[in-house]
Design a protein around this motif. Sequence first.
Motif, short mmCIF file in Angstrom:
data_model
loop_
_atom_site.label_atom_id
_atom_site.label_comp_id
_atom_site.label_asym_id
_atom_site.label_seq_id
_atom_site.Cartn_x
_atom_site.Cartn_y
_atom_site.Cartn_z
N GLN A 159 0.78 -1.08 -0.13
CA GLN A 159 -0.03 -0.10 0.08
C GLN A 159 0.80 1.29 -0.01
N SER A 183 -4.13 1.28 -2.89
CA SER A 183 -4.86 0.11 -2.40
C SER A 183 -5.64 -0.30 -3.47
N ILE A 227 -18.00 -10.46 -15.49
CA ILE A 227 -18.82 -9.45 -15.51
C ILE A 227 -19.93 -9.51 -14.50
N PRO A 233 -12.07 8.40 -20.27
CA PRO A 233 -13.29 7.11 -19.88
C PRO A 233 -12.50 6.55 -18.77
N PRO A 234 -13.41 5.87 -18.02
CA PRO A 234 -12.89 5.01 -16.91
C PRO A 234 -12.64 3.62 -17.68
N VAL A 235 -11.43 3.14 -16.83
CA VAL A 235 -11.01 2.01 -17.55
C VAL A 235 -10.45 0.83 -16.38
N MET A 269 -20.75 -8.66 -8.52
CA MET A 269 -21.70 -7.72 -9.46
C MET A 269 -22.66 -8.53 -9.91
N MET A 322 -13.82 4.26 -3.44
CA MET A 322 -13.07 3.05 -3.34
C MET A 322 -11.81 3.50 -2.73
N GLU A 323 -11.11 4.32 -3.24
CA GLU A 323 -9.64 4.58 -2.86
C GLU A 323 -9.44 4.95 -1.31
N LYS A 353 -10.70 1.71 0.80
CA LYS A 353 -9.84 0.81 0.97
C LYS A 353 -8.73 1.11 2.00
N SER A 354 -8.08 2.27 1.66
CA SER A 354 -6.95 2.71 2.50
C SER A 354 -7.38 3.14 3.84
N TYR A 362 -5.60 9.42 -16.66
CA TYR A 362 -5.94 7.81 -16.47
C TYR A 362 -7.02 7.72 -15.23
N CYS A 363 -8.10 7.33 -15.56
CA CYS A 363 -9.54 7.51 -14.81
C CYS A 363 -9.67 5.91 -14.57
N THR A 364 -10.13 5.69 -13.41
CA THR A 364 -10.55 4.27 -12.99
C THR A 364 -12.03 3.93 -12.71
N GLY A 365 -12.62 5.05 -12.73
CA GLY A 365 -14.14 4.84 -12.73
C GLY A 365 -14.96 6.34 -12.93
N ALA A 366 -15.99 6.10 -13.43
CA ALA A 366 -16.63 7.26 -13.76
C ALA A 366 -18.24 7.04 -13.28
N ARG A 398 -22.09 8.50 -12.36
CA ARG A 398 -23.10 9.47 -12.63
C ARG A 398 -23.52 10.30 -11.29
N MET A 417 -12.50 14.23 -10.60
CA MET A 417 -12.73 15.31 -11.82
C MET A 417 -14.20 15.17 -12.12
N HIS A 465 -15.32 11.45 -12.36
CA HIS A 465 -14.34 10.61 -12.61
C HIS A 465 -13.24 10.42 -11.29
N THR A 507 -2.30 7.11 -7.53
CA THR A 507 -1.10 6.11 -7.00
C THR A 507 0.24 6.03 -8.14
#
Lengths: 520, 698
Positions: A100, A105, A236, A265-267, B1, B291-292, B295-296, B331-335, B337, B373, B384, B389
């Motif tokens: 960490q 995390s 999924i 976009p989210p990835v 999910m 999330m970030e 979790k931390s 670098y976006c890990t989630g978006a 609404r 963002m 976003h 990290t």
Amino acid sequence: MPTVVLMDASLSMTRPVSLEGSEEFQRKNLAVHGLTMLFEHMAMNYRLEFTALVAFSSLWELMVPFTRDYNALQEALSNLEDFDKTCLELALQGVSTIMQQEWGSACPCQLVLVTDGALGIGRGSLRHSLATLKQRGEDKKFPLPFPFPCKLYIMCISNAEELQTTDAMDNLEQLLILSGGEGQIFTMEGPLCLKSVQAMFGKLIEQAYMPFHAVLRCGHLTSDVQVFPRPEPVMIDEEVDPVPKHVLTELEIVGFIEIADIASPPVLSRHLVLPIAVNKEADEVGAGTTDEMEEDTSTNQMAGKSPNFCVLLHGSLKVEGMVALVQLGPDWYGMLYSQADSKKKSNLMMSLFEPGPEPLPWLGKVSQLGPISDAPENPYGEDDSKSPFPVQPKSKRSYAQNVTVWIKASGLQTDVQKILRNARKLPEKTQTFYKELNRLRKAALAFGFWELLKGVAELLERECTLLPDSAHPDAAFQLSHAAQQLKLASTGDSQYAAFEHNITPMLTDFSGGGGGSDRL
Amino acid sequence: MRMFSVSHKTVFVVDHCPYMTESSRQQIECDMLTKSRAQGVIPLAPVSKSLWTCAVECSMEYCRILYDIYPTRKLVNYIVSDSEFHILNSWRQEDQSVQELMTALAAVGPPNPREDPECCSILHGLVAAVESLCKITEYQHEARTALVDLADRVANRGRIICLTNAKSDTHVRMLEDCVLETIQEQNKLAAGSDRLMPIQQCELVLVHIYPQGDDTLVSDRPKKEISSVLSSEVHSVRAGRHLASKLNVLVQQHFDLASTTITNIPMKEEQHANTSANYDVELLHHRDAHMEFIKSGDLHMAGSTSRDSGLKETVTLKWCTPRTNSVELHYCTGAYRISPVEVNSRPSSCLTNFLLNGIFTFTPSEIIVISHMLSCHGGEIFLHMLNSTRSTLEDPPSISEGCGGRVTDYRITDFGEFMRENRLTPFADMSLDAAGRPPIERAKAQLERHTRYWPMIISQTTIFNMQAVVPLANLIVKDTMTEDDVLTCQKTVYNLVDMERKNDPLPISTVGSRGKGPKRDEQYRIMWNELETLVKTHVGTSERHQQVLECIIACRSKPPEEEERKKRGRKREDKEDKTEKNGKELEEKMWTQDSDRLKGAMEREKEDQSESEVIKDSPDSPEPFNKKPRLATEEIQPLEKSKGPVSLFSLWTNRITQANSRKHQEFAGRINSVNNKAELYQHLKDENGLVAFPCPVF
């Protein structure tokens, strides 16, 4: 995906392995031999992986922090000393902290635990840790599962039979389940010797450290590439669709989109796409990195001089500020783009979207994206002044339309005040006055708030009596007309209380010929 | 999910019985008199909402937030209950909107206080709710159809939120029992039906609403399992503000939402345009956006505060105005609404309007790290989550160090143009072409066509370096060509022929070859070959593509055919005169060695002029050389003019010329000459047609 090698340095690892007619080995020697093999493989084929080495006994120590310098790892391994008893819980705690601190995390990790299967006795032993799992407070929780996703590979310098004579195997299995179930327990087959340890680490390499090779294709233009780190299979919906989705080894570009249109976009994950020269004699391939090895240098120089599609694509994506949409599998897409590491260095990068037919709402369904030449007119305009993106959703969100919410008294008060403010400026504000009045009327009807309609009607009547002499004669007419209409609506009479009905301004002699109707 | 979790289907059952007309006793002053007008005017009595109004507006707020954050796949069915049940909408996606529900509610109106209370009951609604949960939604139907054999994997779960005024705890238990019984009955019915699905799991949320100032007759009870299919919880809440915050908490629990408060947003006041004050806006979104922090264990570090009931927490993020306007790929890990908690409050609407106009904003949680963002895409605002990290991909080998990295003449600009032509655009649903291909397949097919012949580096191609070829190259890749397209292609070819006739220089790369590179006619041969290669890859597409190839073949110089012709000529001559064999051999040698270039140019020129001439010039109709009138000029007789046998004189002169030419470097002008005439200052002509006369220096 960084790797942590967690090496058991307890005294039990120094137990000799009985071998006939050869020099005496300790289990530790076998472990070091196996890890050396792993490090050599990584240095050759997986050298962008960050690896850290942690040794543990009753305490733990970070021998080598995360590095790509496999010589350093190798050296630390050969200088490893022997310590006291095994205490896995503390060591796992340590791994969690190290990970960490370095990667946050969310970064997935691979943990390679090398042990002889003697998991300690009494307090601090794995057996004790697992037995007391449920009797702990928030502050003394067992470190597994880690906050970050983790694959746990347990390398036992011991064979399965030996582990099964004690409860070691059961404990390790429980540990694996605790960590989230991803990973595997490896044991040695047959006698404990160099050959069997090699076989065991060979299996690990095959499962976790094989480079992912693919063909990047854009029509007839192709390039052999390595995708690093390996793209992981994705689940999924575990219930309806429980099969993990794998990235295909044929990555097909389907078209191009401007960076502004794809809009950060989210990835799921990001990967380097490195062009490789496939060596026909052996399957071993160089990952296109700077080489230390001499024999590779010449082939790499050769490869450097023959044109490669990746380099062309990267250059154009960078210059044009675009991304390439790439198909990773059925209903699964990603994007290729140029990623600058520094001013001089940049790379071709691939990001994976969430699997599914519509990963980004603002692109719409990916299967419905087609070539611009099929459109009746260029959707980007002749001078690139327009864009067909973002795709507009079918319905507007609440904040994009003028919704009425009276949960807080202030919301209702503001709406009433707006009407009164406009009422005082009649007939100039006839249009806005009725617009606000109708908005309030609609909400009051939907909420069954007839009392409000009566109240506002009374307010308007009072406003009428308070009109100054100088007021336009139309004002009085409109106010009393509006008040009357509200009162009628408040009776719930279907003729007047219909939701879709709007109160329209009264047509007066003044408004008919004068300014009032002009503003409608 | 899980796609079909309990939150896939929500049924609202709202009590419409006479007692709901009772006042909530929360008074709202809506006559806010301004000071100047206060004299002598009696303010209007405050209004108060009925229990019904409270229930409806809070449930609408629940739906508003739900629809903002989940525009699809999370469905609401709204039922009101009095002496019978009234279903206000269906599970269908087009029925899912607040407007739809508001319209239906207006039609229902407030409860009728004069209705017989004995006939009215919430039970009608609850029974209808269970029946409704058994009804299959379009998403369930779609998933079942897709899975065929595994259709039973598609689950049917749901939640019933019942807003009522219960009489006692016993009454509540009676309602629960009734729901359970109905589920059991309905499940039996559903088992034998295609359009119904048995309920596997149902969550009953009973909200008891009572007027302010009253004591509650019903006690709160946390969630408990009544049976394997039914769980139930009871909330006893005062109408008004308390009910609103309860439903706000519930919508967050039910749909995994979390709250973020963005603080210190600078906003300009209308009255004081040159100053700005800072405001806070609270937004709801999926909790994964935190999330970030979760979790931390940094929730508190990030400025989380618990408020009100302690149930609701919000993470505070500090506003930070975007630094650049340049388009960047983050670098976006989630978006996720968002939905503002107070949608029509001034700071909220100010922020959302700002974002709807498409301006990006960042919200850092700490001073250094930008964590989130806010961004608007097509009228929807997304939060976003940015990665903050260390990257495991840091310090990668540069692309220039790898395969193909040393090559410097990639056609970067051309490929850029190619990418622009192959940009994507959305098409309407189910828009298939004649071959039944969806748009994405057509995009792939287009890429395939466009890359059939696509050299990657400049030195590998001639035609793509020539402006003159562009029209043809653009048209030939098309799937269908019009008659006009073919004409344009033909014009392009004629134009090339013309260039060749004028002996225009070609942009042939000299990389790799020593000296000046291939000679001019060789250059044209390379060019024609390449053009033919390009067009040949498309010949199968249509008749018209074939026509373009035919045009090229007809117009270009044909070295293979020339060879053929020579061979034929040789045979004939062999037959005619075997005694002069040696001489012939010598002649032929010279013919091929020395005059190849000239001959090629001449012949092509003639071919262009007319076809009849080609026939006349063919070796099959030789002209007697001695009948040719001798010209008094210095011009060397072009050898091919006289076809057939060559005179001794020309043989001699040729030989001398050849010998001499070895001793000196040929003039550039003569090399490039046509008929031994070289045009001077050609390069000047190319520049805007301006002709300048530089003074020669002697």
